[in-house]
Structure formats: structure tokens, C-alpha cells
Design an enzyme around this catalytic site. Structure first.
Site, PDB file in Angstrom:
ATOM      1  N   PHE A 132      -0.287   5.329   0.390  1.00 16.73           N
ATOM      2  CA  PHE A 132       0.187   4.413  -0.851  1.00 16.73           C
ATOM      3  C   PHE A 132       1.665   4.794  -0.874  1.00 16.73           C
ATOM      4  CE2 PHE A 132       1.292   4.488  -5.238  1.00 16.73           C
ATOM      5  CZ  PHE A 132       0.933   3.183  -5.499  1.00 16.73           C
ATOM      6  N   ASP A 201      -4.175  13.907  -1.372  1.00 16.75           N
ATOM      7  CA  ASP A 201      -4.070  12.866  -2.696  1.00 16.75           C
ATOM      8  C   ASP A 201      -5.371  12.543  -2.891  1.00 16.75           C
ATOM      9  OD1 ASP A 201      -3.705  10.706  -4.246  1.00 16.75           O
ATOM     10  OD2 ASP A 201      -1.878  10.232  -3.356  1.00 16.75           O
ATOM     11  N   TYR A 226      -6.185   7.978 -14.151  1.00 15.02           N
ATOM     12  CA  TYR A 226      -6.353   6.760 -14.818  1.00 15.02           C
ATOM     13  C   TYR A 226      -7.548   5.696 -14.026  1.00 15.02           C
ATOM     14  CZ  TYR A 226      -2.231   6.134 -12.242  1.00 15.02           C
ATOM     15  OH  TYR A 226      -1.223   6.118 -11.160  1.00 15.02           O
ATOM     16  N   LYS A 227      -7.946   6.193 -12.865  1.00 15.29           N
ATOM     17  CA  LYS A 227      -8.772   5.296 -11.987  1.00 15.29           C
ATOM     18  C   LYS A 227     -10.421   5.864 -12.288  1.00 15.29           C
ATOM     19  CE  LYS A 227      -5.173   5.162  -8.298  1.00 15.29           C
ATOM     20  NZ  LYS A 227      -4.426   3.959  -8.422  1.00 15.29           N
ATOM     21  N   ARG A 375      -9.409  -6.432  -3.571  1.00 11.87           N
ATOM     22  CA  ARG A 375      -9.854  -5.110  -3.807  1.00 11.87           C
ATOM     23  C   ARG A 375     -10.850  -5.132  -4.944  1.00 11.87           C
ATOM     24  NH1 ARG A 375      -6.362  -0.352  -4.580  1.00 11.87           N
ATOM     25  NH2 ARG A 375      -6.039  -1.184  -6.543  1.00 11.87           N
TER      26      ARG A 375
HETATM   27  C1  LIG Z   1      -2.991   7.155  -3.695  1.00 14.25           C
HETATM   28  C2  LIG Z   1      -1.927   6.964  -4.665  1.00 14.25           C
HETATM   29  N1  LIG Z   1      -1.254   8.137  -4.889  1.00 14.25           N
HETATM   30  C3  LIG Z   1      -0.005   8.177  -5.606  1.00 14.25           C
HETATM   31  C4  LIG Z   1      -0.117   6.893  -6.717  1.00 14.25           C
HETATM   32  C5  LIG Z   1       0.903   7.094  -7.740  1.00 14.25           C
HETATM   33  O1  LIG Z   1       0.607   7.674  -8.759  1.00 14.25           O
HETATM   34  P1  LIG Z   1       1.596   7.653 -10.116  1.00 14.25           P
HETATM   35  O2  LIG Z   1       1.868   6.180 -10.270  1.00 14.25           O
HETATM   36  O3  LIG Z   1       0.765   8.280 -11.186  1.00 14.25           O
HETATM   37  O4  LIG Z   1       2.755   8.629  -9.740  1.00 14.25           O
HETATM   38  C6  LIG Z   1      -1.293   6.249  -6.607  1.00 14.25           C
HETATM   39  C7  LIG Z   1      -1.249   5.089  -7.716  1.00 14.25           C
HETATM   40  O5  LIG Z   1      -1.763   4.135  -7.656  1.00 14.25           O
HETATM   41  C8  LIG Z   1      -1.982   6.101  -5.776  1.00 14.25           C
HETATM   42  O6  LIG Z   1      -2.896   5.211  -5.681  1.00 14.25           O
END
Ligand SMILES: Cc1ncc(COP(=O)(O)O)c(C=O)c1O
Length: 400
Positions: A132, A201, A226-227, A375
Site C-alpha cells: 500500500f 502491517d 476501520y476495516k 475488490r
Molecule cells: C495496508 C494499508 N496500510 C496502511 C494504510 C493507511 O492507513 P491510514 O490511512 O490509517 O494511515 C492502509 C489504508 O487503507 C492500508 O490498506
């Protein structure tokens, strides 16, 4: 009624998690975007009414003690802990995932170097090349700050990339685009064998499948809430620091909230012991307490049961897509092997952005990731087999 519709009904009737659906606010749409924003747990609005009107409105400053605001980051961390296989006292909730990736990764480099510092020769940060974007950006910045070189590597090739120059490795448990589940136990062991520190992560795995942080000796981990944890838009993330590393965890963001004596107002920094060492500043109490209420949906629910249903749902959805969709119209990017699958199905097709718009207009909510990926996230707490069948049927209609 088709054979697949019939089977969907039978499976919903036999589903041990079916009753959990009533703990959420849902409508007639098939909601397959819980891998982006989980649905609203029914307990949250009432709790927020109390938090805002009584705790903030009446008790005001007293709530830091009397309503347990001050201790919320660790209390809620301990509520998340069993969902990711961690014993209490190792998780603190707060800040965004991005900020926690930064804290964890810089601290990981410092841990790997130990007293040898940069002269010890560990000058590489390995990062998942398919990560990501935020993780990649932050890893690049962490590398510049610590005098490391950033090495983007495909997860399968990580073991070959490790060596005595590796300081830290940042990996995703589940890939956000394809839904591929990576080998957390094996990769963590490989990172340790190279004398480096692993940061995971968990954004796309926590709440969807067993993680086993303690069991697999993970050093540091971060994740959002939040997921699959349904904490609400922008709800705070969390940071896990394995107990044996807590005394050596040297945060690059040492705020007053992580001080051993936060109200001592001292000029010198002395880090708190334990999980609070991962804090920075004043916790975002409203979001945090919404998350705490949201986590009540897990009462009496085991992650193993969630995993079993998740695999059954994604198998069934793929079967329905294969049965209904025109030949060759979509290609699955999600691994067929259960050991390599998270809780989402990613389908590649031409004009995916347009297809998703039409799907949403027809009551099937997934999302689109450029350039060509649809998705579909399956949150077993509130998605059923009839939902999966209906989504595949409407997708097939949209494609033909
Ligand atoms: C795998 C992954 N890492 C990091 C993040 C970023 O998270 P945040 O926006 O809460 O910093 C996301 C957001 O969807 C994500 O899917």
C-alpha cells in the site's frame, strides 16, 4: 430458484455467525467494502450519545479519570489483542496507521542496530514492493532519516534479499490489491535468522483471520481499525510492540503522552514502561470510544469461526462468478489456495471503474483500484452466502 441460490440459503441457515449480523446497521445493499470501511455496529450511536452528552458535556475534564479516557489507548489495545493473537499489555491504540508505520519502522532500525548504532553495518530497510503506497513512502523517509538504503522486494523474494546489512523489514500480512495472504510465520523467522527486525502491517488481516503475533514471535506490528474491526471512518490505528522489546523500543515520536511521568512536565524525556511507550500526544477520544463500542460485536465470536466462514464465502463467491459470468470476462487475482487467501476477492476486468459504478448503482458495493481491479471484501460478521450469490449474479448481469 437456481441451485446456487438454494445452496446459499441452506448455508446461511446453518451459519453459526448468522446472528452476529443483527449487531450491525445494514440496509438492502450487499455491502462488500468492509475491507475499506466496515459497517456501523448498532451499539455505536448510543454510546457516542453518552460519550458526547454526559462524559464530555457534563463531566467535562473529570472524564479523563472518571470515564477512563486516560487509559483508553491501552484498554482498547487489550480488547484488540486476542483478535491478533497477543497477550495483554503489548498494544496501544492511537494515531493513524501511517504514523504507526513510521514509529515502528524507525524503532525497528534502532532495535536492529542496538548499541552498535549505524556503524554496526545494518543499513538497509526491505519493504514489500507491492505495498500500500503509504508504507512505501514512509519507509523511504525512514530510510533517509536513519541513513539506510530502501530495498523494495516482492514478498516471495524477501528471504533471498535478507543479509547482515538488513536492519528492518516492512511487510503486509494481506496484500490490499490482490487479497493475497503472505506467510507471516515463515517470513518472520527468515527476518530473525538474518538478525533483522520484522514490522507487519495487519490492515487487511486483523479481524478477518488469525494473526498469531505472540505465537510467531512478531517484533512490531501496526494496523487500522476501520476495516474488519469496524471502528468507523478514520478510527485510530494500533501499534504492537512485543513485550521483550518494549524496554528497548525507542520511538522517533516521543511525545508527552509516552513519558514515564506525563504530568511531571519535565524538560527531559524518560519513556514510560510497556505499551504506553508507543503513545505520542493526546488520544483522539471520540473516535477511540466509538471503536471501543464497535469491538463489542466480537463478544462470543472466535477469529477461527470468522476465518472458516471467510474462506467458505470467498470460495462460494468465486464459484458463483465462474457459473454466472460470461466466459473470460473477469480474471481472479486472488489465490485459489486457502493458505494464500485473505478475506477479499480481487477480479480484473476491462473498464473496471465503470463496472464498479454500475454495480454500486445496482446495490452491490465493492470498490475499484486502478488500473483494472474490482475488490470485494467479505466481512463474515455481516456478509452471508445469499449476499455472495446475489453479488455474483448482478456482477454477471453488469458484465454481459
Ligand atoms: C495496508 C494499508 N496500510 C496502511 C494504510 C493507511 O492507513 P491510514 O490511512 O490509517 O494511515 C492502509 C489504508 O487503507 C492500508 O490498506
Amino acid at each position: 430458484m437456481s441451485d446456487l441460490e438454494l445452496r446459499a440459503r441452506e448455508r446461511d441457515a446453518a451459519d453459526p455467525l448468522a446472528a452476529v449480523r443483527a449487531r450491525f446497521v445494514l440496509d438492502e445493499a450487499v455491502y462488500l467494502d468492509g475491507n475499506s470501511l466496515g459497517a456501523l455496529p448498532a451499539a455505536v450511536p448510543g454510546r457516542m450519545e453518552d460519550v458526547v452528552r454526559r462524559q464530555w458535556g457534563s463531566l467535562r475534564i473529570r472524564s479523563w479519570d472518571e470515564s477512563g479516557w486516560w487509559t483508553a489507548p491501552e484498554r482498547i489495545g487489550d480488547r484488540i489483542a486476542p483478535l491478533v493473537g497477543a497477550a495483554p499489555g503489548q498494544i496501544v491504540v492511537g494515531d493513524s496507521t501511517s504514523v504507526n508505520v513510521f514509529k515502528a519502522l524507525v524503532a525497528a532500525v534502532r532495535l536492529a542496530r542496538g548499541t552498535a548504532g549505524a556503524e554496526g553495518g545494518r543499513d538497509e530497510i526491505v519493504v514489500d514492493a507491492t505495498t500500500f503506497p503509504t508504507d512505501g513512502y514512509i519507509a523511504g523517509s525512514a530510510a533517509r532519516m536513519t541513513g539506510c538504503t530502501l530495498r523494495p522486494v516482492a514478498p516471495a523474494e524477501v528471504p533471498d534479499a535478507l543479509g547482515d546489512r538488513t536492519a528492518a523489514v516492512l511487510l503486509n500480512h494481506v496484500d490490499y490489491r490482490t487479497g493475497r495472504l503472505h506467510d507471516l510465520p515463515g517470513l518472520t523467522a527468515a527476518v530473525h535468522a538474518a538478525g533483522a527486525v520484522a514490522v507487519w502491517d495487519l490492515c487487511h488481516s486483523a479481524g478477518a483471520l488469525p494473526v498469531g503475533l505472540d505465537e510467531h514471535g512478531v517484533d512490531l506490528a501496526v494496523g487500522c481499525t476501520y476495516k474488519y474491526l469496524n471502528g468507523g471512518p478514520g478510527s485510530p490505528a494500533y501499534l504492537y510492540v512485543r513485550r521483550e522489546l518494549q524496554d528497548r523500543f525507542d520511538s522517533p515520536l516521543p511525545g508527552w503522552n509516552s513519558h514515564a511521568e506525563p504530568f511531571g512536565m519535565r524538560a527531559d524525556y524518560e519513556p514510560a514502561a510497556g505499551a504506553p511507550r508507543g503513545r505520542v500526544g493526546t488520544p483522539d477520544i471520540l473516535s477511540m470510544l466509538a471503536l471501543e463500542a464497535a469491538l463489542e460485536v466480537w463478544d462470543g465470536v472466535s477469529v477461527d469461526a470468522v476465518r472458516a466462514k471467510s474462506l467458505a464465502l470467498t470460495d462460494f463467491f468465486l464459484e458463483c462468478v465462474a457459473a454466472y459470468a460470461p466466459e473470460g470476462a473477469v480474471e481472479s487475482l486472488t489465490p485459489a489456495a486457502h493458505a494464500e487467501r485473505g478475506s477479499q476477492v480481487a477480479l480484473r476486468c476491462p473498464d473496471a471503474g465503470e463496472v464498479m459504478k454500475r454495480l454500486i448503482a445496482s446495490g452491490v458495493v465493492g470498490d475499484y483500484r486502478p488500473p483494472d481491479v474490482l475488490r470485494f471484501g467479505f466481512t463474515p460478521l455481516y456478509v452471508g452466502f445469499a449476499d455472495a450469490e446475489r453479488a455474483a449474479r448482478i456482477l454477471a448481469d453488469t458484465l454481459s
